[in-house]
Design a protein around this motif. Structure first.
Motif, PDB file in Angstrom:
ATOM      1  N   ALA A 144      32.764  34.422  34.928  1.00 28.89           N
ATOM      2  CA  ALA A 144      31.578  35.220  35.249  1.00 28.89           C
ATOM      3  C   ALA A 144      31.955  36.457  36.065  1.00 28.89           C
ATOM      4  O   ALA A 144      31.428  37.551  35.840  1.00 28.89           O
ATOM      5  CB  ALA A 144      30.556  34.371  35.998  1.00 28.89           C
ATOM      6  N   PHE A 145      32.871  36.301  37.017  1.00 29.43           N
ATOM      7  CA  PHE A 145      33.316  37.453  37.806  1.00 29.43           C
ATOM      8  C   PHE A 145      34.067  38.451  36.912  1.00 29.43           C
ATOM      9  O   PHE A 145      33.919  39.671  37.071  1.00 29.43           O
ATOM     10  CB  PHE A 145      34.192  37.002  38.966  1.00 29.43           C
ATOM     11  N   ASP A 146      34.881  37.937  35.981  1.00 27.00           N
ATOM     12  CA  ASP A 146      35.589  38.830  35.053  1.00 27.00           C
ATOM     13  C   ASP A 146      34.592  39.612  34.185  1.00 27.00           C
ATOM     14  O   ASP A 146      34.782  40.804  33.924  1.00 27.00           O
ATOM     15  CB  ASP A 146      36.534  38.023  34.153  1.00 27.00           C
ATOM     16  N   LEU A 147      33.538  38.922  33.750  1.00 30.57           N
ATOM     17  CA  LEU A 147      32.512  39.578  32.940  1.00 30.57           C
ATOM     18  C   LEU A 147      31.826  40.689  33.728  1.00 30.57           C
ATOM     19  O   LEU A 147      31.571  41.775  33.212  1.00 30.57           O
ATOM     20  CB  LEU A 147      31.473  38.556  32.484  1.00 30.57           C
ATOM     21  N   ARG A 148      31.503  40.394  34.995  1.00 28.34           N
ATOM     22  CA  ARG A 148      30.836  41.428  35.797  1.00 28.34           C
ATOM     23  C   ARG A 148      31.734  42.645  35.980  1.00 28.34           C
ATOM     24  O   ARG A 148      31.263  43.786  35.969  1.00 28.34           O
ATOM     25  CB  ARG A 148      30.416  40.891  37.168  1.00 28.34           C
ATOM     26  N   GLU A 149      33.032  42.392  36.140  1.00 27.95           N
ATOM     27  CA  GLU A 149      33.958  43.506  36.313  1.00 27.95           C
ATOM     28  C   GLU A 149      33.958  44.402  35.070  1.00 27.95           C
ATOM     29  O   GLU A 149      33.914  45.636  35.176  1.00 27.95           O
ATOM     30  CB  GLU A 149      35.365  42.976  36.572  1.00 27.95           C
ATOM     31  N   ALA A 150      33.979  43.779  33.877  1.00 30.65           N
ATOM     32  CA  ALA A 150      33.937  44.567  32.638  1.00 30.65           C
ATOM     33  C   ALA A 150      32.588  45.265  32.493  1.00 30.65           C
ATOM     34  O   ALA A 150      32.519  46.423  32.058  1.00 30.65           O
ATOM     35  CB  ALA A 150      34.204  43.663  31.432  1.00 30.65           C
ATOM     36  N   TRP A 151      31.529  44.583  32.861  1.00 31.58           N
ATOM     37  CA  TRP A 151      30.168  45.116  32.750  1.00 31.58           C
ATOM     38  C   TRP A 151      29.977  46.335  33.665  1.00 31.58           C
ATOM     39  O   TRP A 151      29.153  47.208  33.387  1.00 31.58           O
ATOM     40  CB  TRP A 151      29.209  44.001  33.124  1.00 31.58           C
ATOM     41  N   SER A 152      30.769  46.385  34.752  1.00 35.55           N
ATOM     42  CA  SER A 152      30.637  47.459  35.739  1.00 35.55           C
ATOM     43  C   SER A 152      31.713  48.529  35.588  1.00 35.55           C
ATOM     44  O   SER A 152      31.790  49.439  36.417  1.00 35.55           O
ATOM     45  CB  SER A 152      30.728  46.866  37.160  1.00 35.55           C
ATOM     46  N   ARG A 153      32.571  48.434  34.568  1.00 37.71           N
ATOM     47  CA  ARG A 153      33.734  49.315  34.462  1.00 37.71           C
ATOM     48  C   ARG A 153      33.347  50.722  34.028  1.00 37.71           C
ATOM     49  O   ARG A 153      32.506  50.929  33.171  1.00 37.71           O
ATOM     50  CB  ARG A 153      34.738  48.726  33.470  1.00 37.71           C
TER      51      ARG A 153
ATOM     52  N   ALA B 224      25.339  40.796  31.022  1.00 42.24           N
ATOM     53  CA  ALA B 224      26.564  40.152  30.526  1.00 42.24           C
ATOM     54  C   ALA B 224      26.256  38.679  30.267  1.00 42.24           C
ATOM     55  O   ALA B 224      25.684  37.999  31.120  1.00 42.24           O
ATOM     56  CB  ALA B 224      27.681  40.293  31.554  1.00 42.24           C
ATOM     57  N   LEU B 225      26.642  38.186  29.089  1.00 38.47           N
ATOM     58  CA  LEU B 225      26.266  36.838  28.654  1.00 38.47           C
ATOM     59  C   LEU B 225      27.481  35.953  28.468  1.00 38.47           C
ATOM     60  O   LEU B 225      28.517  36.389  27.965  1.00 38.47           O
ATOM     61  CB  LEU B 225      25.496  36.922  27.326  1.00 38.47           C
ATOM     62  N   MET B 226      27.328  34.703  28.878  1.00 36.03           N
ATOM     63  CA  MET B 226      28.318  33.679  28.548  1.00 36.03           C
ATOM     64  C   MET B 226      27.582  32.390  28.201  1.00 36.03           C
ATOM     65  O   MET B 226      26.461  32.158  28.646  1.00 36.03           O
ATOM     66  CB  MET B 226      29.298  33.459  29.719  1.00 36.03           C
ATOM     67  N   ILE B 227      28.209  31.554  27.373  1.00 39.77           N
ATOM     68  CA  ILE B 227      27.604  30.305  26.909  1.00 39.77           C
ATOM     69  C   ILE B 227      28.392  29.139  27.485  1.00 39.77           C
ATOM     70  O   ILE B 227      29.629  29.132  27.422  1.00 39.77           O
ATOM     71  CB  ILE B 227      27.604  30.203  25.369  1.00 39.77           C
ATOM     72  N   ALA B 228      27.684  28.159  28.029  1.00 38.47           N
ATOM     73  CA  ALA B 228      28.335  26.944  28.535  1.00 38.47           C
ATOM     74  C   ALA B 228      27.692  25.733  27.866  1.00 38.47           C
ATOM     75  O   ALA B 228      26.469  25.579  27.889  1.00 38.47           O
ATOM     76  CB  ALA B 228      28.203  26.856  30.056  1.00 38.47           C
TER      77      ALA B 228
END
Length: 482
Positions: free
Chosen positions: A385-394, A330-334
């Motif tokens: 980041a936690f929201d992304l992990r939740e989607a990545w693990s859904r 899961a990727l995010m840009i800062a």
């Protein structure tokens, strides 16, 4: 900070005496970069170590050099000295083949002033070449030197004999506490599973309470180590104006307090070396550092690609982002250094447009503005980041997946090349982290890539996966008459 569950043993010595080799030997794997040239290690690296059943946390440190405090070696020395705070024991390593040097004697004087017990290690003591150096070690007044060969694994039993009296009692006590904590956690997980079963819900193997593996990647001098230090609230990693300071990928376990709920969330922060264009990476150590950073991506759940606001988005950033997506993370840009950015609105919109164009296979990647100096946006970054992990693990329920599949086919039926229909019969989710689906049907070799993209984008949008990598595999049903 995360509470330690094992006694801590710090490895100290001047450059190139074999500290990282000994660290790797103790932890049982090649965690620390090792090379013949001195000064490879710069940041403290920690790992769970074992020595004939004696368990502890080993800490590899930068080589001790007598330099100006403001120079890079001087700042590395400050990091090494800080590492002894709170430690339970120290391993002072010197080179038995070279013998004692004035720098070894300086380190010994400093260690004698500390309250931490020390085991003197005469490394590279294999064969006869190290005998005189072993005898020299007695002159330091730190007891009998323990002759070892970290490279060949010799002297480990003697090292156990010297270290065990210093930490064995504390290790046993901490082990009992850790087992009790694990038993409580197991009871919690069992109760959650029983409650879910009563509701007819199948729980994922992934524990949402497990630490979030969060890797920080980017080009050199983007501020990765400074950002990690700001999150931790301490100068844990070496920083400075020089590009490429970080060499090893450093993982740090940490507890973050979510501002809104006050909830403690566990995070494993992973700082990585800067990644330049491949054509510019010619130094052997830099190649090792980049490879170490790419391995860190493999083990991460969410990856933050850090941009420099003063330089904007460059081609190398897109290459790093594509590498992360290819690995299924899961990727995010800062965008960092927001406190010194100019024309911030145009900068943000320009980066957003360039990302949507350059990462067309994964549109809508989260983009945030942060400052590692002021702390702006860091809590929002962690929450996202936690929201992304939740989607990545859904995992989607079978009924929900079938409803989506039927609707997607009705809204946009598969094409019929040459007048022959492509039939998509059913879909099943075969995995998570990243989400993976298999679609069964006939004539799937003729299905256009554009239609596969339509299905992937529809899954992300309709099933609430957001901007995480989604994998679809097409599988034709077997012909029973073959």
């Amino acid at each position: 900070m995360k509470m330690r569950k094992l006694p801590q043993v710090v490895i100290i010595g001047r450059p190139n005496v074999g500290k990282s080799t000994l660290f790797n030997r103790l932890v049982g794997k090649r965690l620390a970069l090792v090379d013949d040239q001195p000064g490879v290690t710069r940041d403290r690296r920690m790992g769970e170590a074992g020595l004939l059943g004696l368990e502890f946390e080993a800490v590899d440190t930068a080589g001790w050099e007598d330099e100006d405090a403001q120079s890079l070696p001087g700042r590395m020395l400050a990091q090494t000295q800080v590492s002894l705070t709170g430690a339970d024991a120290a391993l002072f390593v010197y080179d038995a083949r070279t013998g004692l040097t004035p720098l070894d004697e300086e380190i010994a004087r400093w260690l004698r002033e500390q309250e931490v017990p020390v085991v003197l290690i005469a490394n590279k003591a294999e064969g006869n070449a190290g005998e005189s150096g072993i005898i020299e070690g007695w002159s330091l007044g730190m007891g009998e030197p323990v002759p070892v060969s970290a490279e060949h694994g010799e002297g480990i039993a003697d090292l156990y004999t010297a270290l065990s009296p210093l930490i064995a009692e504390k290790a046993e006590r901490m082990q009992i506490e850790a087992e009790a904590e694990a038993a409580i956690e197991a009871d919690r997980m069992r109760a959650a599973a029983e409650a879910a079963a009563a509701e007819g819900i199948e729980l994922e193997a992934h524990d949402p309470g497990a630490p979030l593996a969060l890797a920080i990647v980017g080009r050199p001098n983007a501020g990765k180590s400074t950002l990690v230090n700001k999150l931790l609230g301490e100068d844990r990693l070496l920083t400075g104006p020089e590009a490429g300071i970080t060499r090893d990928s450093i993982a740090i376990d940490w507890d973050w307090t979510e501002p809104k709920s006050g909830e403690q969330r566990k995070i494993r922060l992973i700082d990585t070396a800067g990644m330049r264009k491949r054509s510019k990476v010619v130094d052997k150590l830099e190649k090792l550092s980049v490879a170490d950073g790419l391995r860190a991506v493999d083990y991460a759940e969410v990856v933050v690609l850090l941009l420099d606001a003063t330089r904007g988005l460059e081609v190398q950033d897109l290459k790093i982002a594509n590498k992360v997506i290819e690995e299924g993370r899961a990727l995010m840009i800062a965008i960092n250094k927001w406190d010194v950015a100019e024309d911030t609105s145009a900068l943000f919109n320009g980066v957003r447009a360039a990302l949507d164009d350059g990462l067309s296979q994964l549109k809508g990647v989260p983009l945030l503005a942060v400052s590692a100096v002021t702390g702006k946006g860091l809590d929002q970054m962690l929450s996202a980041a936690f929201d992304l992990r939740e989607a990545w693990s859904r995992r989607v329920s079978t009924s929900g997946l079938n409803r989506w599949f039927e609707h997607a086919l009705n809204m946009n039926p598969p094409p019929a090349p040459g007048g022959r229909r492509i039939k998509l019969r059913y879909i099943t989710q075969v995995g998570t982290r990243p989400p993976r689906f298999v679609i069964f049907g006939t004539r799937l070799d003729d299905l256009p890539a554009s239609y596969e993209r339509y299905l992937v984008n529809s899954i992300r949008k309709e099933l609430d996966f957001g901007a995480v990598p989604v994998r679809i595999t097409l599988k034709s049903a077997k012909n029973p008459f073959d």
